[in-house]
Design a protein around this motif. Structure first.
Motif, PDB file in Angstrom:
ATOM      1  N   LEU A 139       0.795  -1.226   0.000  1.00 56.84           N
ATOM      2  CA  LEU A 139       0.000   0.000   0.000  1.00 56.84           C
ATOM      3  C   LEU A 139       0.832   1.283   0.000  1.00 56.84           C
ATOM      4  CD1 LEU A 139      -2.863  -1.100   2.414  1.00 56.84           C
ATOM      5  CD2 LEU A 139      -2.981  -0.781  -0.073  1.00 56.84           C
ATOM      6  N   ILE A 140       2.119   1.219   0.304  1.00 60.29           N
ATOM      7  CA  ILE A 140       2.960   2.417   0.314  1.00 60.29           C
ATOM      8  C   ILE A 140       3.466   2.688  -1.096  1.00 60.29           C
ATOM      9  CG2 ILE A 140       5.104   3.449   1.198  1.00 60.29           C
ATOM     10  CD1 ILE A 140       4.589   2.015   3.828  1.00 60.29           C
ATOM     11  N   ASP A 141       3.402   3.958  -1.502  1.00 54.95           N
ATOM     12  CA  ASP A 141       3.808   4.371  -2.844  1.00 54.95           C
ATOM     13  C   ASP A 141       5.164   5.061  -2.878  1.00 54.95           C
ATOM     14  OD1 ASP A 141       1.250   3.702  -4.225  1.00 54.95           O
ATOM     15  OD2 ASP A 141       0.475   5.206  -2.819  1.00 54.95           O
ATOM     16  N   ARG A 142       5.557   5.685  -1.762  1.00 58.38           N
ATOM     17  CA  ARG A 142       6.787   6.480  -1.745  1.00 58.38           C
ATOM     18  C   ARG A 142       7.359   6.478  -0.327  1.00 58.38           C
ATOM     19  NH1 ARG A 142       7.700  12.331  -4.505  1.00 58.38           N
ATOM     20  NH2 ARG A 142       8.046  10.914  -6.240  1.00 58.38           N
ATOM     21  N   TYR A 143       8.682   6.564  -0.254  1.00 55.80           N
ATOM     22  CA  TYR A 143       9.387   6.691   1.024  1.00 55.80           C
ATOM     23  C   TYR A 143      10.205   7.977   1.015  1.00 55.80           C
ATOM     24  CZ  TYR A 143       8.332   1.789   1.899  1.00 55.80           C
ATOM     25  OH  TYR A 143       7.692   0.599   2.105  1.00 55.80           O
ATOM     26  N   ALA A 178      26.617  17.844   5.057  1.00 58.57           N
ATOM     27  CA  ALA A 178      27.924  17.903   5.729  1.00 58.57           C
ATOM     28  C   ALA A 178      27.939  17.176   7.072  1.00 58.57           C
ATOM     29  CB  ALA A 178      28.344  19.362   5.917  1.00 58.57           C
ATOM     30  N   ASN A 179      26.783  17.005   7.701  1.00 58.51           N
ATOM     31  CA  ASN A 179      26.716  16.304   8.991  1.00 58.51           C
ATOM     32  C   ASN A 179      26.569  14.796   8.832  1.00 58.51           C
ATOM     33  OD1 ASN A 179      24.075  16.195   8.117  1.00 58.51           O
ATOM     34  ND2 ASN A 179      23.190  17.115   9.961  1.00 58.51           N
ATOM     35  N   GLY A 180      26.609  14.313   7.599  1.00 57.18           N
ATOM     36  CA  GLY A 180      26.500  12.879   7.338  1.00 57.18           C
ATOM     37  C   GLY A 180      25.087  12.403   7.061  1.00 57.18           C
ATOM     38  N   LEU A 181      24.114  13.267   7.275  1.00 55.88           N
ATOM     39  CA  LEU A 181      22.720  12.914   6.997  1.00 55.88           C
ATOM     40  C   LEU A 181      22.521  12.757   5.492  1.00 55.88           C
ATOM     41  CD1 LEU A 181      20.463  12.773   9.189  1.00 55.88           C
ATOM     42  CD2 LEU A 181      19.701  14.981   8.391  1.00 55.88           C
ATOM     43  N   GLN A 182      21.650  11.830   5.107  1.00 52.16           N
ATOM     44  CA  GLN A 182      21.313  11.647   3.696  1.00 52.16           C
ATOM     45  C   GLN A 182      19.798  11.687   3.523  1.00 52.16           C
ATOM     46  OE1 GLN A 182      23.009   8.175   1.795  1.00 52.16           O
ATOM     47  NE2 GLN A 182      24.585   8.104   3.373  1.00 52.16           N
ATOM     48  N   LYS A 183      19.361  12.434   2.517  1.00 51.83           N
ATOM     49  CA  LYS A 183      17.950  12.418   2.128  1.00 51.83           C
ATOM     50  C   LYS A 183      17.827  11.415   0.990  1.00 51.83           C
ATOM     51  CE  LYS A 183      16.523  15.798  -0.351  1.00 51.83           C
ATOM     52  NZ  LYS A 183      16.124  17.165  -0.746  1.00 51.83           N
ATOM     53  N   GLN A 184      16.895  10.475   1.121  1.00 49.82           N
ATOM     54  CA  GLN A 184      16.635   9.493   0.073  1.00 49.82           C
ATOM     55  C   GLN A 184      15.129   9.415  -0.138  1.00 49.82           C
ATOM     56  OE1 GLN A 184      18.401   5.826   1.393  1.00 49.82           O
ATOM     57  NE2 GLN A 184      20.456   6.681   1.416  1.00 49.82           N
ATOM     58  N   VAL A 185      14.684   9.714  -1.340  1.00 48.03           N
ATOM     59  CA  VAL A 185      13.261   9.623  -1.687  1.00 48.03           C
ATOM     60  C   VAL A 185      13.130   8.539  -2.745  1.00 48.03           C
ATOM     61  CG1 VAL A 185      11.252  10.821  -2.627  1.00 48.03           C
ATOM     62  CG2 VAL A 185      12.863  12.053  -1.128  1.00 48.03           C
ATOM     63  N   PHE A 186      12.322   7.529  -2.430  1.00 47.79           N
ATOM     64  CA  PHE A 186      12.124   6.396  -3.308  1.00 47.79           C
ATOM     65  C   PHE A 186      10.662   6.259  -3.680  1.00 47.79           C
ATOM     66  CE2 PHE A 186      15.799   5.116  -0.731  1.00 47.79           C
ATOM     67  CZ  PHE A 186      16.681   4.628  -1.697  1.00 47.79           C
ATOM     68  N   ASP A 187      10.390   5.992  -4.950  1.00 49.23           N
ATOM     69  CA  ASP A 187       9.062   5.572  -5.379  1.00 49.23           C
ATOM     70  C   ASP A 187       9.048   4.046  -5.428  1.00 49.23           C
ATOM     71  OD1 ASP A 187       7.936   8.071  -5.664  1.00 49.23           O
ATOM     72  OD2 ASP A 187       8.285   8.192  -7.823  1.00 49.23           O
ATOM     73  N   VAL A 188       7.938   3.457  -5.033  1.00 54.67           N
ATOM     74  CA  VAL A 188       7.785   2.013  -5.137  1.00 54.67           C
ATOM     75  C   VAL A 188       7.445   1.700  -6.587  1.00 54.67           C
ATOM     76  CG1 VAL A 188       6.408   0.028  -4.400  1.00 54.67           C
ATOM     77  CG2 VAL A 188       7.037   1.810  -2.735  1.00 54.67           C
TER      78      VAL A 188
END
Length: 190
Positions: A139-143, A178-188
């Motif tokens: 049921l999930i379309d995106r993360y 720069a703080n090591g954080l990563q943004k990741q957006v995924f479509d199913v």
């Protein structure tokens, strides 16, 4: 068909439990006590409030957020947004009165029915067990993931350990900070 978006602060080893400091978890508050704050890394959180048209929560997350979020300026857009809580135990009497329209859904079938209505994206905050069930049900379309450079070991995970067929994801947006954080957006991928 509405888009169901799961948004999470997640450690590199997949833990999503108590990122803001909720009691009862040994690493509570890991998002801000162990990683330097960079405002640009959290741009997606403001965008989510602007783009979402409804919020979906599990019972535990509703009970954690509903006493706090209605009065927080950082979450003002969520106050007026319709909210849906998936629970077999909550009653109308358990809902707070100062957080706008809230509807209790009793099953994943109810979530699927909500998805089939007209309207914009529905955002899921917290709700590890609900996320697992929704993912397993397709049921999930995106993360929307903000991945923290931490290994937390034990804790609630975003993804279940169910033995299931491979589910492919398509990376549609990403950035490292720069703080090591990563943004990741995924479509199913369906």
């Amino acid at each position: 068909m509405r888009t169901l978006i799961s948004t999470a602060f997640i450690s590199l080893d997949g833990v999503v439990e108590a990122p803001g400091g909720e009691a009862g978890y040994r690493n509570a508050g890991w998002t801000f006590k162990n990683v330097d704050f960079l405002p640009e890394a959290f741009e997606i959180k403001g965008r989510e409030q602007q783009e979402a048209t409804a919020m979906l929560l599990g019972r535990n997350s509703y009970e954690a957020f509903s006493p706090v979020w209605p009065d927080m300026a950082d979450f003002a857009d969520y106050k007026v947004m319709p909210k849906y809580v998936v629970s077999t135990t909550l009653t109308e009497h358990d809902l707070v009165s100062n957080w706008g329209e809230t509807t209790i859904l009793r099953s994943l079938d109810d979530v699927a029915a909500l998805k089939s209505t007209e309207g914009g994206p529905i955002i899921i905050h917290g709700s590890a067990a609900l996320n697992q069930a929704l993912s397993d049900a397709g049921l999930i379309d995106r993360y929307h993931l903000l991945v923290f450079p931490l290994l937390l070991g034990a804790g609630k995970r975003l993804f279940s350990t169910t033995d299931k067929d491979t589910q492919k994801l398509k990376l549609v947006e990403h950035e490292a900070y720069a703080n090591g954080l990563q943004k990741q957006v995924f479509d199913v991928v369906r």
